[in-house]
Design a protein around this motif. Structure first.
Motif, short mmCIF file in Angstrom:
data_model
loop_
_atom_site.label_atom_id
_atom_site.label_comp_id
_atom_site.label_asym_id
_atom_site.label_seq_id
_atom_site.Cartn_x
_atom_site.Cartn_y
_atom_site.Cartn_z
N HIS A 193 0.82 -1.20 0.00
CA HIS A 193 0.00 0.00 0.00
C HIS A 193 0.86 1.26 0.00
CE1 HIS A 193 -3.71 -2.17 1.83
NE2 HIS A 193 -2.93 -3.01 1.20
N LEU A 194 2.14 1.11 0.27
CA LEU A 194 3.01 2.27 0.43
C LEU A 194 3.90 2.51 -0.77
CD1 LEU A 194 4.09 1.73 4.16
CD2 LEU A 194 2.24 3.15 3.27
N TYR A 195 3.64 1.81 -1.89
CA TYR A 195 4.42 2.08 -3.09
C TYR A 195 4.29 3.56 -3.48
CZ TYR A 195 4.22 -3.03 -3.86
OH TYR A 195 4.31 -4.38 -3.75
N PHE A 196 5.37 4.12 -3.94
CA PHE A 196 5.37 5.46 -4.55
C PHE A 196 4.85 6.54 -3.60
CE2 PHE A 196 3.79 2.21 -7.62
CZ PHE A 196 5.02 1.85 -8.11
N GLY A 214 7.01 7.80 -1.14
CA GLY A 214 8.20 8.32 -0.50
C GLY A 214 8.94 7.33 0.38
N THR A 215 8.52 6.06 0.37
CA THR A 215 9.19 5.05 1.19
C THR A 215 10.42 4.52 0.47
OG1 THR A 215 7.71 3.39 0.24
CG2 THR A 215 7.07 4.33 2.35
N PRO A 216 11.37 3.94 1.22
CA PRO A 216 12.58 3.38 0.58
C PRO A 216 12.25 2.23 -0.35
CG PRO A 216 12.88 3.66 2.95
CD PRO A 216 11.43 3.89 2.68
#
Length: 301
Positions: A77-80, A82-84
């Motif tokens: 869910h955290l793609y694209f 700002g996550t590493p």
């Protein structure tokens, strides 16, 4: 936001939908897959259709994968955002492994049913819906889920009709079939043989699953993949534009979905009728009562 001199606070639909998506996936990936696998493993092992060792292995595996990597799997869910990069990689791999335990159970139960004559009798219909649960877990949650979960695909397919392909097949296919299977297990135990509509339940099983397949093949898959091609070629903005949504192809796929919906609905109606008939038969059973007076036998001296 200021409207006619008044301050109106509103949450954008995109933010609300994003958190709704989080809630749903934290529920299914962090808990419900564990429940589904353990419930099927326990019932099938108690009935003799699954080895206890296999049930234990699947239970341990699902506990490790879902309770351990299920949380990691939600990182897709955290793609694209700002996550590493390693967060993206971990989420993609872990979410793909979540369908393994229930799939292994399905293959073993299917093999046991072919070898066991008992499965052809009393619990045949509930076990059929269990097999359908395992099948759609592999196809709907696994294949169609992994189809949109890898980062490179999700970059183009986010917010398109590729998501309902996964959602429809996984939500009904896994959790709907499991709910029906558990209901039929309990219902079969207390329903008299003359009230158990074997043909009706068997009819509903095939029509519901065939209807879902037709819904996928004739409607959602060509609809979603057409949008995906437009997104890759021109961008997500164009794939969601009125020009694509109102195109002749999209309109035809909407109409082509109707036959599958009708087949599915007929199967669901027959299922409801068969369940009502079974419940009516239960209440028509004569109840056994204990006698009020128990005769006391005394011996004469």
């Amino acid at each position: 936001m200021l409207v006619s001199g008044r301050v109106v606070f509103c949450a954008p639909v995109s933010i609300a939908e994003y958190w709704r998506w989080w809630v749903v996936h934290l529920w299914v990936e962090g808990f419900f897959e564990v429940f589904a696998t353990v419930a099927i493993a326990y019932l099938c092992s108690e009935l003799g259709f699954l080895k206890r060792s296999s049930a234990l292995r699947a239970t341990y595996l699902t506990t490790i994968l879902y309770l351990g990597s299920g949380v990691i799997g939600t990182l897709h869910h955290l793609y694209f955002s700002g996550t590493p990069v390693f967060i993206t990689a971990m989420g993609a791999v872990a979410s793909a492994l979540e369908v393994v335990p229930l799939t292994l159970i399905g293959f073993e139960v299917l093999k046991s049913m072919r070898l066991s004559k008992e499965a052809e009798g009393f619990y045949r219909l509930p076990l059929k819906f269990f097999i359908a649960t395992c099948f759609w877990n592999l196809v709907g949650a696994g294949v169609f889920g992994f189809l949109i979960n890898p980062p490179i695909v999700l970059y183009y397919s986010q917010g398109l009709n590729t998501t309902p392909i996964h959602a429809h097949s996984a939500l009904y296919g896994v959790y709907g079939s499991l709910a029906i299977a558990l209901m039929l297990f309990a219902l079969r135990e207390i329903t008299p043989d003359e009230a158990w509509d074997e043909k009706g339940f068997n009819f509903s099983f095939w029509w519901i699953n065939i209807g879902l397949v037709l819904m996928m093949v004739m409607g959602l898959i060509p609809n979603g993949f057409y949008q995906l091609v437009q997104s890759v070629n021109h961008g997500t903005w164009y794939a969601r534009s009125a020009e694509v949504i109102g195109s002749a192809w999209m309109q035809w796929t909407v109409w082509l979905r109707i036959p599958g919906d009708m087949v599915f609905a007929i199967g669901a109606i027959v299922l409801v009728v068969s369940v009502v008939r079974a419940i009516y038969g239960i209440f028509q059973q004569p109840t056994q009562t204990q006698p009020d007076d128990i005769p006391i036998i005394t011996s004469k001296s």
